[in-house]
Design an enzyme around this catalytic site. Sequence first.
Site, PDB file in Angstrom:
ATOM      1  N   GLY A 112      45.812  32.710  37.166  1.00 21.03           N
ATOM      2  CA  GLY A 112      47.195  33.307  36.946  1.00 21.03           C
ATOM      3  C   GLY A 112      47.216  34.591  36.226  1.00 21.03           C
ATOM      4  N   GLY A 168      46.283  37.108  34.098  1.00 23.56           N
ATOM      5  CA  GLY A 168      45.207  37.064  32.922  1.00 23.56           C
ATOM      6  C   GLY A 168      45.528  37.519  31.412  1.00 23.56           C
ATOM      7  CB  THR A 170      41.088  33.176  39.665  1.00 20.95           C
ATOM      8  OG1 THR A 170      41.542  34.362  39.042  1.00 20.95           O
ATOM      9  CG2 THR A 170      39.764  33.053  39.095  1.00 20.95           C
ATOM     10  N   GLY A 175      40.569  40.926  33.674  1.00 17.98           N
ATOM     11  CA  GLY A 175      41.559  39.621  33.314  1.00 17.98           C
ATOM     12  C   GLY A 175      40.921  38.721  32.588  1.00 17.98           C
ATOM     13  CG  ASP A 176      42.203  34.707  33.035  1.00 20.39           C
ATOM     14  OD1 ASP A 176      42.835  35.544  33.882  1.00 20.39           O
ATOM     15  OD2 ASP A 176      42.209  33.570  33.365  1.00 20.39           O
TER      16      ASP A 176
HETATM   17  C1  SD4 Z   1      43.026  37.881  36.602  1.00 20.51           C
HETATM   18  N1  SD4 Z   1      43.582  35.391  36.377  1.00 20.51           N
HETATM   19  O1  SD4 Z   1      42.264  38.995  36.984  1.00 20.51           O
HETATM   20  C2  SD4 Z   1      43.055  36.432  37.552  1.00 20.51           C
HETATM   21  C3  SD4 Z   1      43.993  36.692  38.269  1.00 20.51           C
HETATM   22  C4  SD4 Z   1      44.337  35.479  39.100  1.00 20.51           C
HETATM   23  O2  SD4 Z   1      45.152  33.712  40.058  1.00 20.51           O
HETATM   24  O3  SD4 Z   1      44.086  34.205  38.737  1.00 20.51           O
HETATM   25  N2  SD4 Z   1      45.000  34.808  39.608  1.00 20.51           N
HETATM   26  O4  SD4 Z   1      44.082  37.951  35.733  1.00 20.51           O
END
Ligand code: SD4
Length: 304
Positions: free
Chosen positions: A201, A203, A149, A179-180
Amino acid sequence: MSAIIGTWKMCYDGLCAGHALLAGGASAGDAVVRTVTAVEDDPAYTSVGYGGLPASDGRVLLDAAFMDGHTLRLGGVMGVENVRNPIQAARLLCGRETNCLLCGRGAEQFAVEAGLKMRDMRTENAMRRWREAVQQEAGRLTAYRGHDTVCVLALDGEGRMAAGTSTSGLFMKAPGRVGDSPIVGSGFYCDERYGAAAATGLGEDIMRGCLSYEIVSRMRAGVSPADACAGALAALVERKRSLGEDAGSISLIALSPSGAYGAATTLPVFPFAAGGADGVALYAARADGSPIRAVTVAELEGEP
Ligand code: SD4
């Protein structure tokens, strides 16, 4: 004193543009949106915007959020399919007293009515990767695979702060999975009295610790951005270990109201870019806790 920080090497060019805007007196919000827009528009980055990797049904479903650290207002979109710049939709939604977080069709309709650019976000490369994954795995998500992300935090000359995130989420995610990244307190948080933080990362793990809010809370208690990132990460990792789980994939960034930044990660190397009075540089944080230092692009060969 203005400052800006963003996740991964991929934000570097956009961050230089955002940094230049800040130097010219632009707002933190404008710098965040400029930086994230550049990453969204580049098809070379397969985890954000145009060219993002699809969900298991072959649709590219994007999440983004924006938070204004002066008003604590936020906006976000979840699971949008054809919005060229989800961060711009999120920013437009920020400031509304109600209906600031929209998903799916409602979010797309909002973007159309707001006059934002729409496009088919699927690239040939993304669809080829999707077809291969469907064949190899019968469409099941087996693991997090470094799907990254873009998160950007900025401080402008007026002392205002803003945060933005944008992602296609996990490759081969279930359609509808969120996700987060668009979830306040988990993927991002910004209160210009204390600072801003954001996460990238897996989420599903980041949300378990509300990590961005946790970092800003620690900064509110007087902890530096670097120690706040490290402390929040260590607390979640310790809790996961007590449950018999490994550390997982989590990387964090933070920025203080005085322009100090910090980062922490569970990865061997987590690249990020940051810019202040001395210009923009690439840095790497490491899970072994070794000091963050400036790195060259060549040193980050193979990293996102
Ligand atoms: C998610 N955090 O959708 C995001 C994916 C991602 O680094 O960051 N990745 O979970």
